[in-house]
Design a protein around this motif. Structure first.
Motif, PDB file in Angstrom:
ATOM      1  N   ALA A  85      40.194  40.067  45.766  1.00 54.46           N
ATOM      2  CA  ALA A  85      39.989  38.777  45.541  1.00 54.46           C
ATOM      3  C   ALA A  85      39.705  37.983  44.127  1.00 54.46           C
ATOM      4  O   ALA A  85      40.140  37.065  43.862  1.00 54.46           O
ATOM      5  CB  ALA A  85      38.821  38.477  46.544  1.00 54.46           C
ATOM      6  N   VAL A  86      39.022  38.978  43.350  1.00 54.20           N
ATOM      7  CA  VAL A  86      38.617  38.596  41.945  1.00 54.20           C
ATOM      8  C   VAL A  86      40.118  38.535  41.253  1.00 54.20           C
ATOM      9  O   VAL A  86      40.184  37.812  40.554  1.00 54.20           O
ATOM     10  CB  VAL A  86      37.732  39.661  41.494  1.00 54.20           C
ATOM     11  CG1 VAL A  86      37.719  39.392  39.945  1.00 54.20           C
ATOM     12  CG2 VAL A  86      36.578  39.622  41.871  1.00 54.20           C
ATOM     13  N   ARG A  87      40.976  39.750  41.185  1.00 44.21           N
ATOM     14  CA  ARG A  87      42.260  39.647  40.720  1.00 44.21           C
ATOM     15  C   ARG A  87      43.060  38.472  41.051  1.00 44.21           C
ATOM     16  O   ARG A  87      43.366  37.829  40.294  1.00 44.21           O
ATOM     17  CB  ARG A  87      42.796  40.885  40.991  1.00 44.21           C
ATOM     18  CG  ARG A  87      44.161  41.121  40.345  1.00 44.21           C
ATOM     19  CD  ARG A  87      44.995  42.597  40.619  1.00 44.21           C
ATOM     20  NE  ARG A  87      45.348  42.346  41.855  1.00 44.21           N
ATOM     21  CZ  ARG A  87      44.823  43.193  42.752  1.00 44.21           C
ATOM     22  NH1 ARG A  87      43.586  43.786  42.889  1.00 44.21           N
ATOM     23  NH2 ARG A  87      45.161  43.226  44.171  1.00 44.21           N
ATOM     24  N   GLU A  88      43.188  38.136  42.213  1.00 46.69           N
ATOM     25  CA  GLU A  88      43.963  37.054  42.709  1.00 46.69           C
ATOM     26  C   GLU A  88      43.488  35.592  42.133  1.00 46.69           C
ATOM     27  O   GLU A  88      44.265  34.802  41.680  1.00 46.69           O
ATOM     28  CB  GLU A  88      44.125  37.081  44.179  1.00 46.69           C
ATOM     29  CG  GLU A  88      44.909  38.070  45.003  1.00 46.69           C
ATOM     30  CD  GLU A  88      44.749  38.086  46.227  1.00 46.69           C
ATOM     31  OE1 GLU A  88      43.940  37.327  46.916  1.00 46.69           O
ATOM     32  OE2 GLU A  88      45.699  38.895  46.876  1.00 46.69           O
ATOM     33  N   ALA A  89      42.167  35.551  42.307  1.00 41.70           N
ATOM     34  CA  ALA A  89      41.367  34.503  41.481  1.00 41.70           C
ATOM     35  C   ALA A  89      41.736  34.183  40.089  1.00 41.70           C
ATOM     36  O   ALA A  89      42.230  33.126  39.742  1.00 41.70           O
ATOM     37  CB  ALA A  89      39.921  34.228  41.759  1.00 41.70           C
ATOM     38  N   ARG A  90      41.577  35.256  39.272  1.00 41.29           N
ATOM     39  CA  ARG A  90      41.959  35.396  37.900  1.00 41.29           C
ATOM     40  C   ARG A  90      43.338  34.924  37.635  1.00 41.29           C
ATOM     41  O   ARG A  90      43.736  34.126  36.752  1.00 41.29           O
ATOM     42  CB  ARG A  90      41.530  36.541  37.498  1.00 41.29           C
ATOM     43  CG  ARG A  90      39.773  36.683  37.082  1.00 41.29           C
ATOM     44  CD  ARG A  90      39.620  37.879  36.723  1.00 41.29           C
ATOM     45  NE  ARG A  90      38.124  37.774  36.544  1.00 41.29           N
ATOM     46  CZ  ARG A  90      37.079  39.215  36.227  1.00 41.29           C
ATOM     47  NH1 ARG A  90      37.827  40.304  36.371  1.00 41.29           N
ATOM     48  NH2 ARG A  90      35.875  38.943  36.318  1.00 41.29           N
TER      49      ARG A  90
END
Length: 272
Positions: free
Chosen positions: A178-183
């Motif tokens: 989720a963090v990777r996709e948001a960034r």
């Protein structure tokens, strides 16, 4: 025939005597001041969503007085003069949209930028929506809005103040994804992280922000612009000021290249 009561007649008579005495002594006959500054400030507040009733509440000036200053009463034009205390209280209300009534709509630029910055920092839409107690599709729509209610803007501001320097949780594979996709989403869209926003800039409407940055980069020398250009294109910085400086660097470089080309072609033209 007078419709005044005996008490009203005495008050009126006393005022008239005081006025004549002041004129005879060369003193001002009233304590009132020009109402134009109060009216102009009230109009500015109304333009950003602070209603007349809300202004009366915030300034603690009677609503009837505020309306008299703005519109006049009983068919009469707006008041030309008002009490100094009323003027001071109205001018003391800052032109901040968030002071509007909770249900009032205001410009969404600051709200949208805060949400974008948190996403750029790795906070997913789903997690932000959970913390704001809204459905994720509603928060996704909020990113596209031009206006939001004051209550929404305040809630997003509080969340931003809480999370702007906090790393999102990455304890599980799902959280890390989720963090990777948001960034990645923010990088594709060019959204800056919270570190890329100046507190004085994040709520400025786009035309005002553009004008401010244009003035700032115009005052920079080539060395400063070069540093910002490297930060933008080598280090991937997405701060609006850095991007504006990089654009100015490219503009000056293109101008200098054209001038050099013109200088090289002039001797050739002279030989002909």
């Amino acid at each position: 025939m007078s419709t005044m009561s005996p008490l009203e007649r005495r008050i009126h008579s006393n005022r008239q005597r005081a006025r004549r005495r002041a004129i005879a002594e060369g003193r001002p006959t009233t304590t009132k001041v020009d109402a134009a500054p109060a009216r102009e400030h009230a109009e500015r507040l109304r333009a950003i969503g602070i209603s007349t009733a809300r202004l009366a509440e915030l300034s603690e000036v009677p609503l009837a007085t505020v309306r008299h200053i703005l519109y006049g009463t009983g068919g009469h034009p707006p008041a030309k003069r008002t009490e100094q205390d009323h003027l001071d209280r109205i001018l003391a209300v800052p032109a901040v949209p968030l002071l509007g009534a909770p249900g009032a709509f205001i410009d969404a630029c600051g709200t949208v930028r805060r949400l974008q910055a948190l996403i750029a920092a790795g906070w997913s839409v789903a997690e932000l929506a959970r913390r704001l107690a809204v459905f994720p599709p509603n928060l996704a729509q909020m990113l596209q809005r031009s206006q939001v209610r004051v209550t929404t803007a305040l809630a997003v501001r509080r969340l931003y103040d809480e999370l702007w320097d906090v790393e999102p949780p990455q304890d599980t594979p799902r959280q890390r994804r989720a963090v990777r996709e948001a960034r990645e989403r923010a990088a594709r869209a060019g959204w800056p992280t919270p570190a890329g926003w100046d507190d004085d800039d994040i709520d400025l409407p786009k035309p005002d922000l553009t004008a401010k940055h244009a003035a700032q980069v115009a005052a920079m020398d080539d060395t400063q612009l070069g540093a910002y250009n490297r930060a933008a294109y080598r280090e991937g910085e997405r701060s609006p000021l850095i991007r504006a400086a990089a654009a100015e660097y490219s503009r000056r470089a293109a101008t200098a290249a054209r001038e050099r080309q013109t200088a090289r072609t002039r001797p050739e033209e002279a030989d002909r």
